[in-house]
Each structure stands twice: as structure tokens, then as C-alpha cells.
Design a protein around this motif. Structure first.
Motif, PDB file in Angstrom:
ATOM      1  N   VAL A 165     -49.476  41.112  89.649  1.00  0.00           N
ATOM      2  CA  VAL A 165     -50.874  41.195  90.075  1.00  0.00           C
ATOM      3  C   VAL A 165     -51.782  40.541  89.045  1.00  0.00           C
ATOM      4  N   GLN A 166     -51.487  40.759  87.773  1.00  0.00           N
ATOM      5  CA  GLN A 166     -52.303  40.156  86.720  1.00  0.00           C
ATOM      6  C   GLN A 166     -52.217  38.633  86.773  1.00  0.00           C
ATOM      7  N   ALA A 167     -51.019  38.097  86.988  1.00  0.00           N
ATOM      8  CA  ALA A 167     -50.854  36.648  87.096  1.00  0.00           C
ATOM      9  C   ALA A 167     -51.631  36.100  88.287  1.00  0.00           C
ATOM     10  N   ALA A 168     -51.567  36.796  89.418  1.00  0.00           N
ATOM     11  CA  ALA A 168     -52.305  36.355  90.602  1.00  0.00           C
ATOM     12  C   ALA A 168     -53.806  36.394  90.353  1.00  0.00           C
ATOM     13  N   HIS A 169     -54.257  37.417  89.639  1.00  0.00           N
ATOM     14  CA  HIS A 169     -55.683  37.521  89.329  1.00  0.00           C
ATOM     15  C   HIS A 169     -56.124  36.372  88.419  1.00  0.00           C
ATOM     16  N   GLN A 170     -55.317  36.040  87.439  1.00  0.00           N
ATOM     17  CA  GLN A 170     -55.659  34.924  86.548  1.00  0.00           C
ATOM     18  C   GLN A 170     -55.759  33.617  87.315  1.00  0.00           C
ATOM     19  N   LEU A 171     -54.837  33.407  88.232  1.00  0.00           N
ATOM     20  CA  LEU A 171     -54.866  32.184  89.022  1.00  0.00           C
ATOM     21  C   LEU A 171     -56.086  32.167  89.941  1.00  0.00           C
ATOM     22  N   THR A 172     -56.438  33.322  90.501  1.00  0.00           N
ATOM     23  CA  THR A 172     -57.654  33.423  91.309  1.00  0.00           C
ATOM     24  C   THR A 172     -58.872  33.024  90.496  1.00  0.00           C
ATOM     25  N   GLU A 173     -58.959  33.519  89.267  1.00  0.00           N
ATOM     26  CA  GLU A 173     -60.110  33.202  88.422  1.00  0.00           C
ATOM     27  C   GLU A 173     -60.144  31.719  88.052  1.00  0.00           C
ATOM     28  N   LEU A 174     -58.984  31.128  87.833  1.00  0.00           N
ATOM     29  CA  LEU A 174     -58.948  29.697  87.545  1.00  0.00           C
ATOM     30  C   LEU A 174     -59.440  28.881  88.734  1.00  0.00           C
ATOM     31  N   VAL A 175     -59.012  29.271  89.917  1.00  0.00           N
ATOM     32  CA  VAL A 175     -59.459  28.574  91.123  1.00  0.00           C
ATOM     33  C   VAL A 175     -60.967  28.715  91.288  1.00  0.00           C
ATOM     34  N   ARG A 176     -61.481  29.854  90.865  1.00  0.00           N
ATOM     35  CA  ARG A 176     -62.931  30.086  90.970  1.00  0.00           C
ATOM     36  C   ARG A 176     -63.697  29.520  89.773  1.00  0.00           C
ATOM     37  N   LYS A 177     -63.001  28.767  88.945  1.00  0.00           N
ATOM     38  CA  LYS A 177     -63.626  28.089  87.791  1.00  0.00           C
ATOM     39  C   LYS A 177     -64.210  29.091  86.810  1.00  0.00           C
ATOM     40  N   ASN A 178     -63.380  30.056  86.433  1.00  0.00           N
ATOM     41  CA  ASN A 178     -63.782  31.029  85.427  1.00  0.00           C
ATOM     42  C   ASN A 178     -62.834  30.923  84.241  1.00  0.00           C
ATOM     43  N   PRO A 179     -63.091  29.986  83.319  1.00  0.00           N
ATOM     44  CA  PRO A 179     -62.154  29.751  82.222  1.00  0.00           C
ATOM     45  C   PRO A 179     -61.921  30.967  81.344  1.00  0.00           C
ATOM     46  N   GLU A 180     -62.926  31.842  81.169  1.00  0.00           N
ATOM     47  CA  GLU A 180     -62.760  32.988  80.279  1.00  0.00           C
ATOM     48  C   GLU A 180     -61.661  33.913  80.773  1.00  0.00           C
ATOM     49  N   ALA A 181     -61.656  34.187  82.088  1.00  0.00           N
ATOM     50  CA  ALA A 181     -60.614  35.063  82.630  1.00  0.00           C
ATOM     51  C   ALA A 181     -59.261  34.397  82.529  1.00  0.00           C
ATOM     52  N   ALA A 182     -59.218  33.079  82.649  1.00  0.00           N
ATOM     53  CA  ALA A 182     -57.944  32.365  82.611  1.00  0.00           C
ATOM     54  C   ALA A 182     -57.317  32.401  81.229  1.00  0.00           C
ATOM     55  N   GLU A 183     -58.143  32.602  80.196  1.00  0.00           N
ATOM     56  CA  GLU A 183     -57.625  32.590  78.834  1.00  0.00           C
ATOM     57  C   GLU A 183     -56.892  33.878  78.481  1.00  0.00           C
ATOM     58  N   GLN A 184     -57.077  34.950  79.280  1.00  0.00           N
ATOM     59  CA  GLN A 184     -56.380  36.197  79.004  1.00  0.00           C
ATOM     60  C   GLN A 184     -54.886  35.973  79.191  1.00  0.00           C
ATOM     61  N   SER A 185     -54.090  36.465  78.279  1.00  0.00           N
ATOM     62  CA  SER A 185     -52.651  36.226  78.342  1.00  0.00           C
ATOM     63  C   SER A 185     -51.936  37.348  79.065  1.00  0.00           C
ATOM     64  N   LEU A 186     -50.778  37.006  79.636  1.00  0.00           N
ATOM     65  CA  LEU A 186     -49.919  38.004  80.243  1.00  0.00           C
ATOM     66  C   LEU A 186     -49.277  38.855  79.155  1.00  0.00           C
ATOM     67  N   PRO A 187     -48.724  40.004  79.494  1.00  0.00           N
ATOM     68  CA  PRO A 187     -48.058  40.848  78.492  1.00  0.00           C
ATOM     69  C   PRO A 187     -46.958  40.088  77.772  1.00  0.00           C
ATOM     70  N   ASP A 188     -46.694  40.524  76.555  1.00  0.00           N
ATOM     71  CA  ASP A 188     -45.634  39.921  75.779  1.00  0.00           C
ATOM     72  C   ASP A 188     -44.313  40.001  76.521  1.00  0.00           C
ATOM     73  N   PRO A 189     -43.474  38.913  76.507  1.00  0.00           N
ATOM     74  CA  PRO A 189     -42.224  38.940  77.247  1.00  0.00           C
ATOM     75  C   PRO A 189     -41.312  40.092  76.862  1.00  0.00           C
ATOM     76  N   GLY A 190     -41.470  40.624  75.669  1.00  0.00           N
ATOM     77  CA  GLY A 190     -40.596  41.715  75.267  1.00  0.00           C
ATOM     78  C   GLY A 190     -40.970  43.048  75.856  1.00  0.00           C
ATOM     79  N   ARG A 191     -42.162  43.116  76.486  1.00  0.00           N
ATOM     80  CA  ARG A 191     -42.607  44.365  77.066  1.00  0.00           C
ATOM     81  C   ARG A 191     -42.411  44.359  78.560  1.00  0.00           C
ATOM     82  N   ARG A 192     -42.286  45.493  79.147  1.00  0.00           N
ATOM     83  CA  ARG A 192     -42.181  45.637  80.593  1.00  0.00           C
ATOM     84  C   ARG A 192     -43.368  46.423  81.110  1.00  0.00           C
ATOM     85  N   PRO A 193     -44.003  45.967  82.216  1.00  0.00           N
ATOM     86  CA  PRO A 193     -45.154  46.688  82.724  1.00  0.00           C
ATOM     87  C   PRO A 193     -44.752  48.053  83.271  1.00  0.00           C
TER      88      PRO A 193
END
Length: 272
Positions: A244-272
Motif C-alpha cells: 500500500v505504501q508503494a502504491a501511495h508513493q506512485l500515486t503521489e509521483l503521478v500527481r507531481k508531488n516530489p516530497e511524498a515520492a522521496e519517502q523511502s520504503l521500509p528497510d529490506p531487513g524489516r517486515r511490515p
């Protein structure tokens, strides 16, 4: 496990009420034509569906849609429904790379690394869904779906997500012969994500979440997929949050919101 299709229940998934997507420009014919194009962003529509979605009078909607077909901004599918035409694709190509697909690459890579599973981006094209971007798990057993692959809209969590927010008539059409039920789609709408176990292919599980365009309509689905043995029989419990977080980031990029796009996904070593 997949369930047998059941008769759609009209009251299960009420369609979202029509709403204006843009402030009027003052040029009536242009504004009304844009309303028709916006209505088709989510997929094919009959004239009756265009009238319902736009609020235009039937003769007006028919006249404008016919003119847009003449200029190739719209076309008709094999069932006579209106669809986005090839001229818009030509203009989009001339304007540069598709923003959605271009933005998806880094996000899908992060999603793959965060979950350890192959990730994909799907768009609906008529009665199919097409993988338009992907990041495959580099080693081990994986669900490999090359870019350009067409898959059914009748099975899989991405199909659920691409169908769940459609209007009532499209929901009824989409559920005919589907391996999921109206109750499943109601759950997708309530949670904001979908999951499947062996719907598309035996032994494969997946989790998907919607990507929305500037109008708020669902235009794509971000997914991860892999063997049930790894994703478990509750893949959403493990991975829904990060998908869901990845989809939200892509939504924000499509809507031209660079600040939201800069947020990173969780560290690969962690599990949601």
C-alpha cells in the motif's frame, strides 16, 4: 483458496457518486469533452455509462463522443464501448515517457527488496490487465511476469484491485466468470488492498494495492507475487502495509508531488 463465482449483489458495492474533476475553463465544448475523457480513464464505457458518469445529456454525450472518435481521441471496442483512442497515446509519447511507468521502476525495486518477492505494476486494457513494469526476485523460486504480459481480469489480487472501485455496471460485467466474489471486492474497498491464493495460478499468492490518477480514479495496481509457501496463506497480513505504501508513493509521483515520492520504503531487513 479460490471460490466459485456467485451472482453479483447490487447492494454490495455502491458506486462512488459522480463529481467534477476540474474547475470549468469557460469553454463549454472543451470542458464537456474533457469530462468524457476523464470518465474513460478507468476503462471502457457505454454511452449510458458516460451519461451517468458525466451528467451530460445523452444527445450531447453522443455528439461529443462521436466527434472524439472521428479525431481518434476515442475509439470503440469489439462490444461497442468507448475507449481511449490511439491519438492520445501518440501525444503522450511525443510529450515524453509515460510518467507512471517511468516512476514505477525505482519503487518496484524497493518493494521487491522490502518483501523479497517479485513486484509488478498492472494497467487495465479492455478485458485484460497488462504488466507495464516489473522487478523480479533475482534468485530462487519466483513468479516471473515479463513486461507486456497480458493476464485475465477474472483472477488475481491485481484484477480485484482494478475492478473493485468500478461503477456498478462494470462491476457486474467484471464479476461474470470471475474467481472472486462481490464480498471479496467489498473487502478490497474496505481495506484498500487485495490478496489472492492460487486464483491466477495454482501455488501462487499475491498482494495488490491501487494507484490513483489525479482525478482519484484507480489507474493501475502495484503487486507482489510468489509461492504460497513463502507468502503464507495470509499474504496481506505479511505484506499489505508495504505494498500500500508503494502504491501511495506512485500515486503521489503521478500527481507531481516530489516530497511524498522521496519517502523511502521500509528497510529490506524489516517486515511490515
Amino acid at each position: 483458496m479460490s471460490s466459485q463465482p456467485s451472482a453479483p449483489q447490487p447492494s454490495s458495492l455502491p458506486a462512488d457518486p459522480p463529481r467534477p474533476l476540474h474547475s470549468p475553463s469557460g469553454i463549454g465544448v472543451i470542458d464537456k469533452s474533457v469530462m468524457i475523457l476523464d470518465a474513460l480513464e478507468a476503462g471502457p464505457a457505454s454511452l449510458a455509462q458516460l451519461v451517468e458518469c458525466t451528467g451530460l445529456a445523452r444527445p450531447t454525450a453522443h455528439r461529443l463522443a462521436s466527434a472524439l472518435v472521428h479525431h481518434r481521441f476515442l475509439s470503440r471496442d469489439v462490444r461497442g464501448r468507448y475507449v481511449i483512442g490511439s491519438r492520445l497515446a501518440e501525444l503522450a509519447s511525443a510529450a515524453g515517457d509515460d510518467r507512471l511507468v517511468s516512476a514505477a521502476g525505482p519503487i518496484l525495486l524497493k518493494l521487491r527488496d522490502a518483501t523479497g518477492e517479485s513486484s509488478q505494476l498492472y494497467r487495465r486494457q479492455g478485458d485484460a490487465r497488462v504488466c507495464v513494469a516489473s522487478a523480479e526476485r533475482p534468485i530462487g523460486l519466483r513468479d516471473s511476469i515479463p513486461v507486456g504480459t497480458q493476464l485475465s481480469m477474472k483472477a488475481g489480487s491485481a484484477a480485484q484491485v482494478l475492478l473493485a472501485w468500478e461503477d456498478h455496471e462494470r462491476l457486474v460485467e467484471g464479476l461474470q466468470g470471475a474467481r472472486f466474489t462481490p464480498t471479496v471486492l467489498a473487502g478490497v474497498r474496505r481495506r484498500g488492498w487485495g490478496e489472492s491464493l492460487g486464483e491466477r495460478e495454482p501455488g501462487v499468492a499475491s498482494v495488490s494495492a491501487p494507484v490513483r490518477g489525479p482525478s482519484g480514479r484507480v489507474i493501475a495496481a502495484v503487486s507482489i507475487s510468489g509461492p504460497i509457501e513463502r507468502l503464507s496463506r495470509q499474504p496481506g497480513r505479511l505484506h499489505a502495509a508495504v505494498v500500500v505504501q508503494a502504491a501511495h508513493q506512485l500515486t503521489e509521483l503521478v500527481r507531481k508531488n516530489p516530497e511524498a515520492a522521496e519517502q523511502s520504503l521500509p528497510d529490506p531487513g524489516r517486515r511490515p
